[in-house]
Design a protein around this motif. Structure first.
Motif, PDB file in Angstrom:
ATOM      1  N   GLU A   1       0.806  -1.110   0.024  1.00 51.02           N
ATOM      2  CA  GLU A   1      -0.287   0.050  -0.472  1.00 51.02           C
ATOM      3  C   GLU A   1       0.911   0.758  -0.283  1.00 51.02           C
ATOM      4  O   GLU A   1       0.380   2.320  -1.019  1.00 51.02           O
ATOM      5  N   THR A   2       2.080   0.991   0.741  1.00 47.81           N
ATOM      6  CA  THR A   2       2.950   2.488   1.046  1.00 47.81           C
ATOM      7  C   THR A   2       3.684   2.468  -0.321  1.00 47.81           C
ATOM      8  O   THR A   2       3.617   3.494  -1.035  1.00 47.81           O
ATOM      9  N   VAL A   3       3.964   1.199  -1.238  1.00 45.92           N
ATOM     10  CA  VAL A   3       4.951   1.227  -2.567  1.00 45.92           C
ATOM     11  C   VAL A   3       3.590   2.288  -3.190  1.00 45.92           C
ATOM     12  O   VAL A   3       4.672   2.693  -4.132  1.00 45.92           O
ATOM     13  N   ASN A   4       1.703   1.254  -3.457  1.00 47.98           N
ATOM     14  CA  ASN A   4       1.598   2.255  -4.259  1.00 47.98           C
ATOM     15  C   ASN A   4       1.296   3.395  -3.979  1.00 47.98           C
ATOM     16  O   ASN A   4       1.542   4.301  -5.300  1.00 47.98           O
ATOM     17  N   LYS A   5       1.363   4.167  -2.941  1.00 52.56           N
ATOM     18  CA  LYS A   5       0.799   5.638  -2.863  1.00 52.56           C
ATOM     19  C   LYS A   5       2.448   6.444  -3.041  1.00 52.56           C
ATOM     20  O   LYS A   5       2.692   7.253  -3.936  1.00 52.56           O
ATOM     21  N   LYS A   6       3.748   5.554  -3.496  1.00 54.53           N
ATOM     22  CA  LYS A   6       4.929   6.768  -3.699  1.00 54.53           C
ATOM     23  C   LYS A   6       5.829   6.368  -4.866  1.00 54.53           C
ATOM     24  O   LYS A   6       5.337   7.424  -5.531  1.00 54.53           O
ATOM     25  N   LEU A   7       4.463   5.695  -5.751  1.00 51.30           N
ATOM     26  CA  LEU A   7       5.360   5.031  -7.506  1.00 51.30           C
ATOM     27  C   LEU A   7       3.987   6.350  -8.026  1.00 51.30           C
ATOM     28  O   LEU A   7       4.030   7.339  -8.618  1.00 51.30           O
ATOM     29  N   HIS A   8       2.631   6.384  -7.056  1.00 54.16           N
ATOM     30  CA  HIS A   8       1.644   7.457  -7.572  1.00 54.16           C
ATOM     31  C   HIS A   8       2.133   8.341  -7.706  1.00 54.16           C
ATOM     32  O   HIS A   8       2.396   9.698  -8.768  1.00 54.16           O
ATOM     33  N   ARG A   9       2.556   9.352  -6.512  1.00 51.66           N
ATOM     34  CA  ARG A   9       3.435  10.389  -6.274  1.00 51.66           C
ATOM     35  C   ARG A   9       5.085  10.604  -7.776  1.00 51.66           C
ATOM     36  O   ARG A   9       5.143  11.533  -7.509  1.00 51.66           O
ATOM     37  N   LEU A  10       5.025   9.553  -7.295  1.00 50.32           N
ATOM     38  CA  LEU A  10       6.942   9.851  -8.426  1.00 50.32           C
ATOM     39  C   LEU A  10       6.241   9.988  -9.640  1.00 50.32           C
ATOM     40  O   LEU A  10       6.618  11.445 -10.421  1.00 50.32           O
ATOM     41  N   PHE A  11       5.112   9.676 -10.167  1.00 52.06           N
ATOM     42  CA  PHE A  11       4.930   9.854 -11.690  1.00 52.06           C
ATOM     43  C   PHE A  11       3.776  10.731 -11.843  1.00 52.06           C
ATOM     44  O   PHE A  11       3.651  11.245 -12.541  1.00 52.06           O
ATOM     45  N   GLN A  12       3.990  11.928 -10.596  1.00 54.67           N
ATOM     46  CA  GLN A  12       3.716  13.239 -10.428  1.00 54.67           C
ATOM     47  C   GLN A  12       4.356  14.304 -11.731  1.00 54.67           C
ATOM     48  O   GLN A  12       4.387  15.198 -11.913  1.00 54.67           O
TER      49      GLN A  12
END
Ligand code: PGA
Length: 251
Positions: free
Chosen positions: A109-120
């Protein structure tokens, strides 16, 4: 069909080196480094990032962080945000390394949030996945890795996944001197690519970069890199000395 993906070798220093040692590495490595078609980066502790950016300026050597927080700022003592890394011009960020999953409560779950933020922003994530020994011995490695990939990438677009780097790192091979055989590594990288195709389509599967990591070093880099599904390596121990790391890049 032979693939068009650019080989990508990244170092992962983990929790190693003083600032002085990082400077010495960077100066020596810059001298050894020859620009080839292999993409290269060093991922390092936060305190080294500005130093590495400064010394590698004007070269094609990328600089990466080893983790980041998904919130831009706030009351998160001890954390560093993706926004801060963007401001520093950082190129890559490792996310979900097994050591963070094991010792620092990193979850899908935290990995997924981090990936979403990085792709911004422009920083390219290097997502780590991999099974542990018990899971491999039980014959569950493909199921475990598929579950991680699906959960970690939930909600991303095919366009984002094309830019992603995934590092397959079997936990039993990390820092143990025990490398996965080229066939084992290739099989799992192929499986990951198939999962990407099933979820995000053929183009995303063709373009996503998949590295192998786990005791990869000069002595075994050639045979691993020659495997069809392996596009690169995430290198721990063998990235700490400039000569060793250069030999891996020169596979
Ligand atoms: P190792 O580490 O090369 O020292 O096994 C790889 C990694 O954990 O990224």
């Amino acid at each position: 069909m032979s693939n068009m993906r650019t080989p990508f070798i990244a170092g992962n220093w983990k929790m190693n080196k003083t600032v002085r040692e990082a400077e010495e590495f960077a100066e020596a490595f810059k001298k050894l480094y020859k620009d080839t078609e292999v993409k290269t980066a060093i991922c390092a502790p936060y305190i080294h990032l500005a130093t590495l950016k400064r010394i590698f300026a004007g070269t094609s050597i990328g600089v990466g962080a080893e983790n980041a927080h998904y919130e831009d700022a706030g009351a998160y003592t001890g954390e560093v945000s993706v926004a801060m890394l963007e401001d520093l011009g950082i190129d890559y960020c490792i996310i979900g390394h097994s050591e963070r999953r094991q010792y620092f409560a990193e979850t899908d779950e935290t990995v997924n949030k981090k990936l979403h933020r990085l792709f911004q922003g422009p920083i390219v994530p290097i997502l780590c996945v991999g099974e542990n020994l018990e899971q491999r011995e039980a014959g569950r490695e493909k199921e475990v890795v598929e579950k991680q990939v699906r959960a970690d990438l939930a909600g991303l677009t095919a366009e984002q996944v094309k830019k992603l780097v995934i590092a397959y790192e079997p936990v039993w091979a990390i820092g143990t001197g025990k490398t996965a055989s080229p066939a084992q590594a290739n099989e799992m990288c192929g499986h990951i690519r198939q999962v990407i195709e099933n979820v995000f389509g053929e183009e995303a599967a063709d373009e996503v970069t998949i590295q192998y990591g786990g005791s990869m070093k000069p002595a075994n880099a050639t045979e691993l890199m020659n495997m069809e599904e392996i596009d690169g390596g995430l290198i721990g121990g063998a990235s700490l000395q400039p000569e060793d790391f250069m030999k891996v890049i020169d596979f």
